[in-house]
Design a protein around this motif. Structure first.
Motif, PDB file in Angstrom:
ATOM      1  N   ASP A   1       0.832  -1.205   0.000  1.00 55.13           N
ATOM      2  CA  ASP A   1       0.000   0.000   0.000  1.00 55.13           C
ATOM      3  C   ASP A   1       0.867   1.256   0.000  1.00 55.13           C
ATOM      4  N   ALA A   2       1.940   1.234   0.794  1.00 52.19           N
ATOM      5  CA  ALA A   2       2.864   2.364   0.814  1.00 52.19           C
ATOM      6  C   ALA A   2       3.502   2.553  -0.556  1.00 52.19           C
ATOM      7  N   PHE A   3       3.857   1.462  -1.206  1.00 53.15           N
ATOM      8  CA  PHE A   3       4.422   1.520  -2.562  1.00 53.15           C
ATOM      9  C   PHE A   3       3.447   2.221  -3.504  1.00 53.15           C
ATOM     10  N   HIS A   4       2.167   1.818  -3.453  1.00 53.20           N
ATOM     11  CA  HIS A   4       1.185   2.389  -4.375  1.00 53.20           C
ATOM     12  C   HIS A   4       0.939   3.867  -4.084  1.00 53.20           C
TER      13      HIS A   4
ATOM     14  N   ALA B   1       8.979   4.913  -5.124  1.00 56.02           N
ATOM     15  CA  ALA B   1       8.026   4.057  -4.415  1.00 56.02           C
ATOM     16  C   ALA B   1       8.739   2.915  -3.698  1.00 56.02           C
ATOM     17  N   ILE B   2       9.777   2.370  -4.316  1.00 58.93           N
ATOM     18  CA  ILE B   2      10.574   1.323  -3.667  1.00 58.93           C
ATOM     19  C   ILE B   2      11.218   1.867  -2.396  1.00 58.93           C
ATOM     20  N   ARG B   3      11.742   3.088  -2.487  1.00 57.66           N
ATOM     21  CA  ARG B   3      12.382   3.689  -1.311  1.00 57.66           C
ATOM     22  C   ARG B   3      11.389   3.862  -0.174  1.00 57.66           C
ATOM     23  N   VAL B   4      10.204   4.368  -0.486  1.00 52.98           N
ATOM     24  CA  VAL B   4       9.197   4.600   0.546  1.00 52.98           C
ATOM     25  C   VAL B   4       8.740   3.280   1.164  1.00 52.98           C
ATOM     26  N   ALA B   5       8.525   2.263   0.328  1.00 53.21           N
ATOM     27  CA  ALA B   5       8.147   0.953   0.868  1.00 53.21           C
ATOM     28  C   ALA B   5       9.246   0.400   1.772  1.00 53.21           C
ATOM     29  N   GLY B   6      10.500   0.686   1.435  1.00 54.45           N
ATOM     30  CA  GLY B   6      11.606   0.254   2.283  1.00 54.45           C
ATOM     31  C   GLY B   6      11.582   0.942   3.636  1.00 54.45           C
ATOM     32  N   VAL B   7      11.230   2.223   3.660  1.00 52.52           N
ATOM     33  CA  VAL B   7      11.077   2.921   4.938  1.00 52.52           C
ATOM     34  C   VAL B   7       9.964   2.276   5.751  1.00 52.52           C
ATOM     35  N   ARG B   8       8.878   1.933   5.059  1.00 48.37           N
ATOM     36  CA  ARG B   8       7.742   1.312   5.761  1.00 48.37           C
ATOM     37  C   ARG B   8       8.163   0.044   6.491  1.00 48.37           C
ATOM     38  N   VAL B   9       8.844  -0.853   5.818  1.00 49.33           N
ATOM     39  CA  VAL B   9       9.109  -2.163   6.423  1.00 49.33           C
ATOM     40  C   VAL B   9      10.181  -2.095   7.504  1.00 49.33           C
ATOM     41  N   ARG B  10      10.965  -1.027   7.533  1.00 47.07           N
ATOM     42  CA  ARG B  10      12.015  -0.921   8.553  1.00 47.07           C
ATOM     43  C   ARG B  10      11.487  -0.485   9.906  1.00 47.07           C
ATOM     44  N   HIS B  11      10.224  -0.042   9.967  1.00 48.55           N
ATOM     45  CA  HIS B  11       9.702   0.517  11.206  1.00 48.55           C
ATOM     46  C   HIS B  11       8.443  -0.219  11.636  1.00 48.55           C
ATOM     47  N   PRO B  12       8.368  -0.638  12.895  1.00 51.51           N
ATOM     48  CA  PRO B  12       7.183  -1.343  13.369  1.00 51.51           C
ATOM     49  C   PRO B  12       6.003  -0.400  13.564  1.00 51.51           C
ATOM     50  N   GLY B  13       4.806  -0.969  13.441  1.00 53.43           N
ATOM     51  CA  GLY B  13       3.600  -0.191  13.691  1.00 53.43           C
ATOM     52  C   GLY B  13       3.029   0.410  12.429  1.00 53.43           C
TER      53      GLY B  13
END
Length: 265
Positions: free
Chosen positions: A222-225, A245-257
């Motif tokens: 969802d963050a990617f999209h 979008a890849i960069r943002v999705a990478g930020v998403r998965v590195r942080h819990p919650g």
């Protein structure tokens, strides 16, 4: 303005040492409540990046719907509720995230067979529209009216047969399989940590995904999209938009919650 059309849920997110088996119980390390769903999460991401965003979805007047409304308002997402006045339960998801790996298990009751009409005021004019295929009546109406349409094609739904002919960009997960095949000007396929494939005019390019230490994979697609929609809305070339979008999705998965990661954008 970016218009997102599709699912918004109440997400109950638990973080656990391990996912319990049958007849087992687990004490959660943490618990959070946030708005979820592909369209809602994409809208929150695009808004966090700085775009004006409107979400058209179906929530209704049930008290639990207030949790969705509050989160979206806090995240500067304008809401149009096609289920306004309905007293039924809004869609609800329980997300269980394994602490050591970031892998998630999801149990959800989404929109089901409920059908909501386009609001009497119609759909707002937008420079770019993103639909996720939930709430089919709303999705088809938005696809037909879109100036530029991005389709979040996570898993196959029959409504995609009516949506995809209008698509400028189709962003699929690797699990998406159209029974009859399809074409679109730009087709993007994500493969988790493996390279993203981008197809245009019969040419396929593989765009690398930098390795990350995953703390929470819920909502990464969802963050990617949402980030893809933001970049395209901002005028970025397609390859640059995918890389962003890849960069943002990478930020998403590195942080819990479900929301703390937005502070890192």
């Amino acid at each position: 303005m970016i218009l997102c059309v599709g699912l918004a849920t109440v997400d109950l997110v638990y973080r656990v040492d391990r996912v319990p088996g049958v007849d087992e119980k687990a004490q959660a390390l943490s618990a959070e409540v946030a708005a979820g769903g592909p369209a809602a999460n994409a809208a929150v991401t695009a808004a966090a990046l700085g775009a004006p965003v409107t979400l058209v979805t179906a929530i209704g007047a049930h008290p639990l719907g207030g949790l969705i409304r509050s989160d979206l308002e806090k995240r500067s997402v304008r809401l149009i509720d096609a289920a306004e006045g309905s007293d039924g339960l809004p869609p609800i998801s329980t997300v269980v995230v394994e602490d050591a790996t970031g892998r998630r298990t999801i149990v959800s009751r989404n929109a089901g067979d409920l059908a909501y009409r386009v609001p009497e005021t119609g759909l707002p004019d937008a420079d770019l529209t993103l639909v996720d295929g939930h709430h089919p009546v709303l999705a088809v109406a938005a696809a037909r009216a879109a100036r530029r349409l991005v389709v979040d094609a996570g898993t196959w739904r029959p409504v995609f047969a009516d949506i995809l002919p209008h698509a400028d960009v189709v962003a699929c997960s690797a699990a998406f399989h159209h029974p009859d095949g399809f074409t679109a000007p730009d087709v993007i396929v994500t493969h988790g940590p493996d390279p993203v494939t981008w197809t245009r005019d019969g040419r396929v390019e593989r765009i690398p995904v930098p390795p990350v230490d995953a703390a929470d994979t819920a909502g990464a697609g969802d963050a990617f999209h949402g980030a893809l929609a933001f970049a395209l809305h901002s005028g970025a070339p397609m390859r640059d938009a995918i890389t962003s979008a890849i960069r943002v999705a990478g930020v998403r998965v590195r942080h819990p919650g479900p929301r703390s990661w937005l502070d890192q954008l």
